[in-house]
Scaffold this motif. Structure first.
Motif, PDB file in Angstrom:
ATOM      1  N   HIS A 370      15.062   6.715   1.343  1.00 55.39           N
ATOM      2  CA  HIS A 370      14.496   7.802   2.130  1.00 55.39           C
ATOM      3  C   HIS A 370      13.453   8.564   1.336  1.00 55.39           C
ATOM      4  N   GLY A 371      13.703   8.724   0.030  1.00 53.81           N
ATOM      5  CA  GLY A 371      12.719   9.414  -0.795  1.00 53.81           C
ATOM      6  C   GLY A 371      11.359   8.749  -0.751  1.00 53.81           C
ATOM      7  N   PHE A 372      11.335   7.429  -0.647  1.00 57.39           N
ATOM      8  CA  PHE A 372      10.060   6.709  -0.595  1.00 57.39           C
ATOM      9  C   PHE A 372       9.427   6.792   0.791  1.00 57.39           C
ATOM     10  N   PHE A 373      10.177   6.389   1.838  1.00 58.19           N
ATOM     11  CA  PHE A 373       9.488   6.325   3.134  1.00 58.19           C
ATOM     12  C   PHE A 373       9.233   7.702   3.724  1.00 58.19           C
ATOM     13  N   LYS A 374      10.081   8.693   3.438  1.00 63.17           N
ATOM     14  CA  LYS A 374       9.808  10.017   3.996  1.00 63.17           C
ATOM     15  C   LYS A 374       8.685  10.714   3.241  1.00 63.17           C
ATOM     16  N   LEU A 416       8.537   1.886  10.119  1.00 63.18           N
ATOM     17  CA  LEU A 416       9.408   0.720  10.262  1.00 63.18           C
ATOM     18  C   LEU A 416      10.648   0.840   9.368  1.00 63.18           C
ATOM     19  N   ALA A 417      10.467   1.460   8.192  1.00 69.83           N
ATOM     20  CA  ALA A 417      11.596   1.615   7.275  1.00 69.83           C
ATOM     21  C   ALA A 417      12.626   2.585   7.830  1.00 69.83           C
ATOM     22  N   ILE A 418      12.185   3.714   8.366  1.00 63.22           N
ATOM     23  CA  ILE A 418      13.150   4.687   8.872  1.00 63.22           C
ATOM     24  C   ILE A 418      13.808   4.192  10.157  1.00 63.22           C
ATOM     25  N   LEU A 419      13.124   3.353  10.922  1.00 64.92           N
ATOM     26  CA  LEU A 419      13.753   2.765  12.103  1.00 64.92           C
ATOM     27  C   LEU A 419      14.859   1.784  11.717  1.00 64.92           C
ATOM     28  N   PRO A 423      12.796  -6.560   7.320  1.00 66.72           N
ATOM     29  CA  PRO A 423      13.569  -6.372   6.091  1.00 66.72           C
ATOM     30  C   PRO A 423      13.224  -5.083   5.359  1.00 66.72           C
ATOM     31  N   PHE A 424      12.731  -4.074   6.048  1.00 66.88           N
ATOM     32  CA  PHE A 424      12.282  -2.849   5.391  1.00 66.88           C
ATOM     33  C   PHE A 424      13.482  -2.057   4.863  1.00 66.88           C
ATOM     34  N   SER A 503       8.662   1.559   0.534  1.00 67.18           N
ATOM     35  CA  SER A 503       9.280   1.542   1.859  1.00 67.18           C
ATOM     36  C   SER A 503       9.507   0.119   2.337  1.00 67.18           C
ATOM     37  N   ALA A 504       8.581  -0.762   1.985  1.00 62.28           N
ATOM     38  CA  ALA A 504       8.678  -2.142   2.454  1.00 62.28           C
ATOM     39  C   ALA A 504       9.589  -2.994   1.591  1.00 62.28           C
ATOM     40  N   GLY A 505       9.541  -2.801   0.259  1.00 61.75           N
ATOM     41  CA  GLY A 505      10.198  -3.752  -0.620  1.00 61.75           C
ATOM     42  C   GLY A 505      11.401  -3.269  -1.385  1.00 61.75           C
TER      43      GLY A 505
END
Length: 658
Positions: A370-374, A416-419, A423-424, A503-505
């Motif tokens: 969450h720290g990354f994608f948010k 896409l990551a938070i959803l 493979p996010f 977020s992706a990897g």
């Protein structure tokens, strides 16, 4: 650089301590930067921001050294206690200021310094034209230093020092634009609103801080110590009853609710958007709001010995993740919609932490992803504002993907990551929490599991709503000369790209195996594995179906159809969500106005009763003195008359007595 770090790790692999690097340097570097920029004055204007950024990266480098040194030893040796000085010598009570460097604290150190340093770089571009950017970077450094102290402290009391430092830094940063000259962060939001938002965050967090301070006092009264090792040993030895431990756990939870914006102390989070956007990313992604989750996991021995307190943690998390999701569906302010999302996602982490050993690692894993994608999405929101003259109303956006390609792609990866789309990263962390929530007996897996499952569907709806309203559909911005969408400079887009890669990897690195769970085992213990009441394939299928349904509904309503530039009235739930489900009204009715009335009654009592009585006595004394003064006039006939009156009074008294 990597060779140097590896060599440092190998040189200390045989040391009795897992980490020989002085941990206090992690805190000292950004703290020194804050002091230099604040005390150096205008002389540091030219190099101050770059220096602050470099010192933050230096702390990250030391964090990597600590990580490598921990990896170089056996798992049961991955913990080091470093004593700094004798802090409180008070007779039999002795407390040293020390650092606890273990797998949990180092995980937070890496998140705080890496994401925090990227936000420093982003701020070099975002705040480039601000006349007071030196002070801003000083506050950023101070924030990072305080958060590092919080997660590295070896006692609850030293943790509290960092805890209060984070509160002070958030107050300074949220209210950074607190002068009329600073203008508005968005149309209609001026300095007074910014100062009020900072005050609100400060006051609400003080409520939680009372809980934490009382918990520490109760620990001292119960165990005679407040350091982690002694408290854990006291709990293990049965040094406290269940009722006492429950009280300590509930007080710790109150502190966590304030710092992590959990129900019922979540009202400050949306208003905190008054600060510059890098502040929003720093507070809402990798630092302040994660402190409550850290506190609960660090105190897991207390909660495990107090099942009711642990259950309360899970209940608070379930309520908050639902609350934040509902609020997020109705917000048109892009930053406030992301703030509601943060509230909800932290709720997932608290829910996992309240599930016990089965959920600790998943709570921290989701905290890191969450720290990354948010953070990436908050910086993306700042990029949108940069290109749209500080506009924050999503109803004034639309089709920005055409003009801001990098922002669109990087924000899209975070979306896409938070959803939780595979493979996010969110797929590997949030879905693990959903699975853990369905483990147990009785009503708990159904209540907590369904809350987590439905929250995933609602999250997909409101985050897709935000994404489509901002980057897709028809162009809805005004024809003002300043409003011409354009991409942000490299200093802003580069951190967004790095966070998008995470977020992706990041999930692929840590998710498919139990490597992260094993990494945290020296602190949290071996997780209790159990089977969910619904099988994992069924849960995964249901989750993805709900995510697809939520995203699809958002596309039909906000991507394909035309979005009105003014929000329709909406139903009762929509109107309530726009007002944060009336949380401010409830707080005012239950807490503020009774307090105001009490103060007014005290003031009235002081003015009318206390002061009135004193003034009345004074007037009586003065009047009596005036009357007596008139009798003492120097005439013999007056004195004779007084003597006669006295004789008559004495004779009358004698007659009555006889």
């Amino acid at each position: 650089m990597s060779a140097l770090l590896t060599q440092l790790a190998l040189e200390t692999a045989t040391s009795s301590d897992a980490v020989s690097m002085p941990g206090w340097w992690l805190i000292a570097l950004p703290l020194a930067g804050a002091a230099l920029l604040l005390l150096g004055g205008r002389a540091t204007n030219s190099f101050g921001p770059a220096l602050a950024t470099g010192l933050s990266w230096a702390s990250f480098g030391l964090g990597v050294v600590a990580l490598l040194q921990l990896l170089a030893v056996d798992p049961d040796q991955r913990s080091t206690h470093q004593t700094l000085f004798n802090w409180i010598p008070a007779g039999a009570f002795q407390l040293s200021a020390g650092l606890q460097i273990d797998t949990l604290s180092v995980s937070f150190v890496l998140l705080i310094t890496f994401v925090g340093s990227l936000i420093h770089v982003y701020s070099l571009g975002y705040m480039s034209h601000d006349p007071d950017k030196r002070r801003f970077f000083a506050y950023l450094n101070f924030f990072v230093a305080a958060m590092l102290l919080l997660v590295l402290a070896d006692s609850f009391l030293l943790l509290f020092v960092g805890w209060e430092g984070v509160g002070l830094a958030s107050y300074l940063l949220i209210g950074f634009w607190n002068t009329r000259e600073a203008g508005a962060i968005a149309p209609g939001h001026f300095a007074e609103a910014n100062a009020a938002a900072a005050n609100k965050a400060f006051v609400v967090n003080r409520v939680g801080d009372i809980g934490l301070s009382l918990a520490i006092a109760l620990m001292f009264a119960t165990f005679g110590a407040v350091d982690f090792a002694s408290v854990n040993a006291g709990v293990a030895a049965g040094g406290a009853g269940t009722a006492t431990l429950t009280a300590i756990g509930l007080l710790l939870l109150l502190g966590a609710c304030g710092k992590s914006a959990q129900f019922p102390l979540q009202s400050w989070l949306g208003d905190a958007m008054a600060g510059p956007t890098p502040v929003s990313a720093l507070i809402h992604a990798a630092t302040m709001v994660t402190a409550g989750v850290y506190l609960v996991v660090r105190s897991h021995t207390i909660f495990e010995a107090a099942p009711n307190a642990q259950l309360a943690v899970a209940i608070v998390g379930a309520i908050t993740l639902t609350y934040g999701a509902i609020v997020g569906c109705a917000k048109d302010d892009i930053k406030k919609a992301l703030a509601a999302s943060t509230m909800s996602q932290i709720g997932y982490m608290m829910l996992a932490a309240g599930l016990g050993p089965v959920g600790y690692a998943f709570a921290i894993f989701h905290l890191i992803t969450h720290g990354f994608f948010k953070a990436g999405m908050f910086l993306g929101a700042g990029s949108v504002m940069h290109g749209m003259s500080d506009q924050v109303d999503m109803r004034r956006f639309g089709n920005l993907n055409k003009f801001m390609k990098i922002t669109w792609i990087t924000f899209g990866l975070g979306w896409l990551a938070i959803l939780g789309v595979p493979p996010f990263s969110g797929f590997w962390s949030k879905d693990k929490i959903i699975e853990a929530a369905f483990i147990g007996e009785g009503w708990r897996p159904w209540v907590f599991g369904l809350a987590a499952l439905l929250g995933a569907g609602v999250t997909a709806f409101y985050m897709s709503r935000l994404f489509f309203m901002t980057f897709h559909g028809k162009e809805r911005w005004t024809d003002e000369p300043k409003q011409h969408p354009h991409e942000s400079p490299l200093t802003m887009t580069l951190p967004m790209m790095v966070l998008a890669l995470g977020s992706a990897g990041l999930g692929l690195i840590l998710g498919p195996t139990d490597i992260f769970t094993k990494w945290l085992e020296p602190v949290t213990g071996h997780p209790e594995h159990g089977e969910p009441v619904l099988s994992v394939p069924v849960l995964m299928t249901l989750t993805l179906l709900l995510v697809a349904l939520g995203a699809g509904l958002a596309w039909l309503r906000y991507g394909r159809d035309e979005v009105p530039m003014y929000a329709p009235a909406g139903n009762a739930l929509t109107r309530a969500a726009r007002k944060d489900l009336y949380q401010d009204d409830i707080n005012e009715a239950v807490f503020m106005w009774p307090g105001v009335k009490l103060v007014r009654s005290v003031i009235w009592t002081d003015n009318e009763v206390v002061d009135g009585g004193a003034m009345g006595l004074g007037k009586l004394t003065g009047g009596t003195a005036t009357w007596l003064r008139r009798i003492q006039n120097g005439y013999a006939r007056s004195y004779a008359l007084t003597m006669l009156a006295g004789i008559v009074a004495v004779l009358g008294a004698l007659w009555v007595m006889n």
